[in-house]
Design a protein around this motif. Sequence first.
Motif, PDB file in Angstrom:
ATOM      1  N   ASN A 105      -4.494  -8.278   0.169  1.00  0.00           N
ATOM      2  CA  ASN A 105      -4.221  -6.862   0.432  1.00  0.00           C
ATOM      3  C   ASN A 105      -3.932  -6.637   1.909  1.00  0.00           C
ATOM      4  O   ASN A 105      -4.595  -7.231   2.774  1.00  0.00           O
ATOM      5  CB  ASN A 105      -5.429  -6.000   0.028  1.00  0.00           C
ATOM      6  N   ASN A 106      -2.947  -5.801   2.190  1.00  0.00           N
ATOM      7  CA  ASN A 106      -2.714  -5.360   3.561  1.00  0.00           C
ATOM      8  C   ASN A 106      -3.974  -4.631   4.034  1.00  0.00           C
ATOM      9  O   ASN A 106      -4.373  -3.630   3.435  1.00  0.00           O
ATOM     10  CB  ASN A 106      -1.504  -4.423   3.607  1.00  0.00           C
ATOM     11  N   ASN A 142      -3.096  -0.794   5.039  1.00  0.00           N
ATOM     12  CA  ASN A 142      -2.486   0.056   4.012  1.00  0.00           C
ATOM     13  C   ASN A 142      -3.159  -0.027   2.652  1.00  0.00           C
ATOM     14  O   ASN A 142      -2.936   0.819   1.792  1.00  0.00           O
ATOM     15  CB  ASN A 142      -1.000  -0.278   3.859  1.00  0.00           C
ATOM     16  N   CYS A 143      -3.966  -1.092   2.441  1.00  0.00           N
ATOM     17  CA  CYS A 143      -4.616  -1.239   1.134  1.00  0.00           C
ATOM     18  C   CYS A 143      -6.021  -1.810   1.309  1.00  0.00           C
ATOM     19  O   CYS A 143      -6.333  -2.880   0.786  1.00  0.00           O
ATOM     20  CB  CYS A 143      -3.765  -2.135   0.231  1.00  0.00           C
ATOM     21  N   GLY A 148      -8.295  -3.078  -1.688  1.00  0.00           N
ATOM     22  CA  GLY A 148      -7.466  -3.074  -2.881  1.00  0.00           C
ATOM     23  C   GLY A 148      -6.994  -1.708  -3.317  1.00  0.00           C
ATOM     24  O   GLY A 148      -6.338  -1.583  -4.361  1.00  0.00           O
ATOM     25  N   THR A 149      -7.281  -0.657  -2.524  1.00  0.00           N
ATOM     26  CA  THR A 149      -6.851   0.702  -2.862  1.00  0.00           C
ATOM     27  C   THR A 149      -5.857   1.190  -1.815  1.00  0.00           C
ATOM     28  O   THR A 149      -6.201   1.269  -0.625  1.00  0.00           O
ATOM     29  CB  THR A 149      -8.046   1.664  -2.906  1.00  0.00           C
ATOM     30  N   PRO A 150      -4.628   1.514  -2.212  1.00  0.00           N
ATOM     31  CA  PRO A 150      -3.634   1.936  -1.218  1.00  0.00           C
ATOM     32  C   PRO A 150      -3.990   3.280  -0.601  1.00  0.00           C
ATOM     33  O   PRO A 150      -4.527   4.166  -1.274  1.00  0.00           O
ATOM     34  CB  PRO A 150      -2.344   2.011  -2.024  1.00  0.00           C
ATOM     35  N   SER A 191       1.497   0.626  -3.640  1.00  0.00           N
ATOM     36  CA  SER A 191       0.616  -0.425  -4.124  1.00  0.00           C
ATOM     37  C   SER A 191       1.363  -1.755  -4.230  1.00  0.00           C
ATOM     38  O   SER A 191       0.856  -2.805  -3.837  1.00  0.00           O
ATOM     39  CB  SER A 191       0.033  -0.032  -5.484  1.00  0.00           C
ATOM     40  N   ASN A 250       1.871  -3.449  -0.809  1.00  0.00           N
ATOM     41  CA  ASN A 250       0.720  -3.616   0.079  1.00  0.00           C
ATOM     42  C   ASN A 250      -0.519  -4.211  -0.581  1.00  0.00           C
ATOM     43  O   ASN A 250      -1.406  -4.680   0.123  1.00  0.00           O
ATOM     44  CB  ASN A 250       0.334  -2.260   0.690  1.00  0.00           C
ATOM     45  N   CYS A 251      -0.592  -4.178  -1.899  1.00  0.00           N
ATOM     46  CA  CYS A 251      -1.823  -4.566  -2.576  1.00  0.00           C
ATOM     47  C   CYS A 251      -1.602  -5.765  -3.495  1.00  0.00           C
ATOM     48  O   CYS A 251      -0.596  -5.828  -4.211  1.00  0.00           O
ATOM     49  CB  CYS A 251      -2.377  -3.404  -3.398  1.00  0.00           C
ATOM     50  N   ASN A 252      -2.561  -6.706  -3.467  1.00  0.00           N
ATOM     51  CA  ASN A 252      -2.585  -7.830  -4.399  1.00  0.00           C
ATOM     52  C   ASN A 252      -1.230  -8.527  -4.483  1.00  0.00           C
ATOM     53  O   ASN A 252      -0.668  -8.723  -5.547  1.00  0.00           O
ATOM     54  CB  ASN A 252      -3.009  -7.348  -5.792  1.00  0.00           C
TER      55      ASN A 252
END
Length: 900
Positions: free
Chosen positions: A621-622, A625-626, A629-631, A637, A640-642
Amino acid sequence: MHKQTQIAAAVLLTLGGFNAWAQQAEPQQIERVTVTGSAIKRIDAETAVPVTVVKMNDLRNAGVTSVEQILSSLTGVQSSGNTAQSIGSGTGGASFADLRGIGADKTLVLLNGERIANNAVDGSAPDLNMIPFAAIDRIEVLRDGASALYGTDAIGGVINFITKKTYQGATITLGYDSPKHGGGKARSANVGFGLGDLSSQGFNVLGFVSAKKEDAIAGDQRSFNKRIVGGLSNSTDPANYTQDFSTLYNPAAPTCSGTSLIPITGGTQCKIVTPNFVDFAPKSDTASGMLKGTLRVSDSLELGAEGFYTQNKVTTRIAPVPYGGYLMNPTMPNGQKNPYFPTAHVDPNFTDPDVVGQTAFSPSSAFANPVAVQPGFVYVFWRDFPNGSRTQRNDNKQSRLVLSADGTAADWDYSVKVSLNKNTVDQNLVGGYGDGDMIGEGLLEGVINPFGAQSAEGTALLQKAALNGLLQTATGKVRIFKATASRELGDWLGAGRGAQIAVGLERRHEDFDSHANKDFAKLVSASTGLDPEFVAKGTRNVSALYSELNVPVLKSLEVTGSLRYDKYSDFGSSTNPKLSFRYQPSKEVLFRGSASTGFRAPTLFELYGSQAYTNTAGNVNNPINCPGGTPIAGASSGANCNTQFQVLTGGNTALKPEKSKGYTLGAVFEPMTDVSLGIDLWAIKITNSIAALPESTLFANYAQFQQYFHFAQPGNLLSITSNCPGSKCGYVERLNQNLGGSNTNGVDLSAQYRLRSQVGQFDFALNSTFVNKYEYQDYPNGPWNQNVGVYAGSGPVFRWQHNLTVNWAYNAFALGTAVHYKSGYQDFIPTNRVSAYTTTDLFGSWSPVKGSSLVLGVRNLFDRDPPFSNQADLFQSGGWDSRYASAAGRTYYVRGTYSF
C-alpha cells in the motif's frame, strides 16, 4: 527440551538396555582423515570444532538425487535459496545453503577443500546445483565460523563436498521419481569409472558423469496455492483503463467474469489472480562430469589434476506479460473511430501536456510508425494472454580445473594448488515475451483489442511481436594460487605428543561481468523491465597469509590458535583470529569450544551491480495515499492499495565488509559402546550487514524510512507502470547498504545408537537444532527485530528443527525411515500462525549380489501439503512458502545400481 526431542532421545538411550540381547561389537578403528576447519592433518574424533559428516551412500539409499535435497535435511540450515525460487526472480535457477539463517552469502561452500566460482547472477554464493553430484563421497559440515582459515564468507560455517580420491572399477545408477500428483517427474543416470592402483601402480584416474531431467509442476497442478487470493495485478484481460490514474475501470466490472478476475471494492475495476499461471517448481535439465587423476612420482610427491563441468538448464513460467499504462486513441490513423475504444467513464476533452501531441510515446523508444496521441485518450492495463505465459530458460554453466602437488620435504608436509573457476549464466526468453513498442503501437492505432477477442489483424500483429532470444549474460571468474605447509614440532609442555603448525598463503583474482544483450533487450524492455544499457562489471585481487598452531598443554588438553590476514584491492584489509580447545578427561567424555572473528567482503555484484527499476515483489500500500489499506479521500484504491510499485535496486561502491564474532562450546559423551550424545552451544554476532532494506519493513514503517520514498507529484504517487526514470516516476529506493547487525545463538543436539542383534543391525540417529535467539537491525543503531518463531524482515527463523533417522540392515536387505520436523511460527500477517511441518520418508533396498542394489522408496509418505502461509515476499504467492517446503507432495522413487 522440546517434547519430540525428549521422546526421541529417550528412545535412543532406552535401546541401550538391549545390550544383553545384542551381540558384542569389536571396537571400531578410527580412520585418519583431513577434517574441514583445520589445515593440520588430524583424526576426526580429535577435532576441537563441531563437524557433521554425511556419507553419500546413506543419502543415495534415501532417494536423494541433488545437493539441494541434501542441504534441506540438515537441521543447522535454516533456509535454502532453492531452484523453485528462480520462478519470477533473477537468480538464474540457482540453489543456495544458509547455515544459521544469517544468509547464504555467509556460508562457505567448498569442493575438495577449495572454492568454486560464486553464482554469476548475483555473486552471493556458489550454486549447489553446480556440484558434481555423482562424484561426491561425503560431505563435511563445519558448524562454526572459520574466517581465520578460509577468509571471507565462512561466518555461519563451511560445507565441504568431498569426492573420492581414488576409485577402481565401474558403476552405473539409474533412477526415476514420480509424485502422486501431476508434474515433477524426474529421471536420473550416474556413471563412474576408475583405473589404476595408486599404491602399487603409482597412478589412478577416475571419472563420473551424471544427468537428471525434472519436469515442472504447473500452477494449476496443486490446489494449495488457492488458499488465499494472492498475486493480484491491475493488468488484466479484459483490460483496466483510466485517464488520470485516480480511478481504474474495467468493462467486466462489477462481476469481473474474465480470466481469473476478481472484483475490487468500488465496483469499477477488476484484478487478476496470478498464482495459477506461476509454476510451483521449474523444469530442469542438469548434466555434470568430473575427471580426476593422481600420479605418485615418489614416496614424497604426488601430482594431481581435477576438472569438472556442470550445466543446468532451468525453465520457468509465470503469468503472461502485463502491459500497464499503455495508450489508446479514440480515433485510428485513417480517421475512423477506434472500434475497441471504451465509451464509459471517458472525458473526450481529456489532455495531458506531457503526452498529447507526441508522435513517439512508448516506455522504451519510438514507434516504427509514429502516431500522434489524441485528446481524450486512455491508459490501458492489459495482459498479453494470446502470446501465453512468460517463459525463461536460464543456462547455468560451471567449470573448474585444479592442478596440485602434494608431498613432503625437510619434515614439512606441503600442498600447492592452482585453480581456474568460471560460472556463466545466460538468461534466455523462450516464450510469451514481445516487442513492447510494436504492441504499444497496435494498442494506440486500434489494431489490438485489449477488451476482448482479437481480430485476424490483431492476432497477426501479436504473433509478429512475439520475441525469443538471449536477454542477458553474467560471468564470474576466480583464479586461485594456494600453498600450505604443516609439520610436527616438539613436545613443548611434556604432554606426550608434539605441537603442530601449519602456514599458508593464497592469491585470488576475481572478475565479474553482467550485461544485457542490448539489441534484444531494447525490444523487450517493456515486458522484462531490463534496461538495455545495463552493464555491471568489476575486478579485484585478494592476497592472504594464514597460520594455525596446535599445542598439547596436557595429555587431556590441547589448544589451537589460528590467524589470517586478507588484503583486498578494493576496500582494504581484514585480520581474523580464532582460538579453540579440546579437553578429554576420560575416554567417554570430550569437551570443546572456540572463539573467533570473521568477515564477509562485499561481492563484486553488491559493489558494481547496475542500478535498475523493477516492481515490488508483493502487493503493498502507498503509505500516504492508502495507510493501512484504506485509501484517503480523493485517492484511487486501484492505483494506491494492494498493488505493485516501482523500486530502484542495485549496487553501491561505498559498501564496507560485514564483521562477525562467533563462539562455540560443546561436549560429546559416549556412555557405552555404540552410543554417542553431543551438545554444542553456538553464538554469532554480525555488524555492518549488507543488504537492501526489506520491502515489508519499508512499507510497514514509513515514518521511520520516509527518506527512501520518492513520490511523483502532484498527489504523492508511486508508479504502478514502467515509467521510471522520468518526471512521472514515483519509486522506493532499495539500494545495497551496510545496515545494522544481527545476533543469534542456539544449541545443536545429536544422538546416535547402533544396535547389533541376531536379526540385523539397527542405527538410530537424531540431530536437532534449537535457536534461542535471532534478532536483527534494519539499519545502524536501529531497534532490534525479534525473528525466532516470527516472520520478520525477509522470513522466519525456526525455533526447532529435527531430523530423526532409523535404519535396519540384515544380509542383503535394508529398511530406513527419516522424519523431518520444522516448528511453527507467527506469519507475515501476524493474525495467522504457520503450523509445524513434519514429513516422513521411507525406503527399502535389496542387494542380491555384490555390487548391485535396488532401492524403492517414498518421500513425504503422508502427502503433507506445505503449511498455509500468507507471505508476500516471494513471487510465488497464494498461501505457501517455497523456501521451506516442497510442492511435490508424496513422491515414489526407484534406484538401481550395478558396480563391476
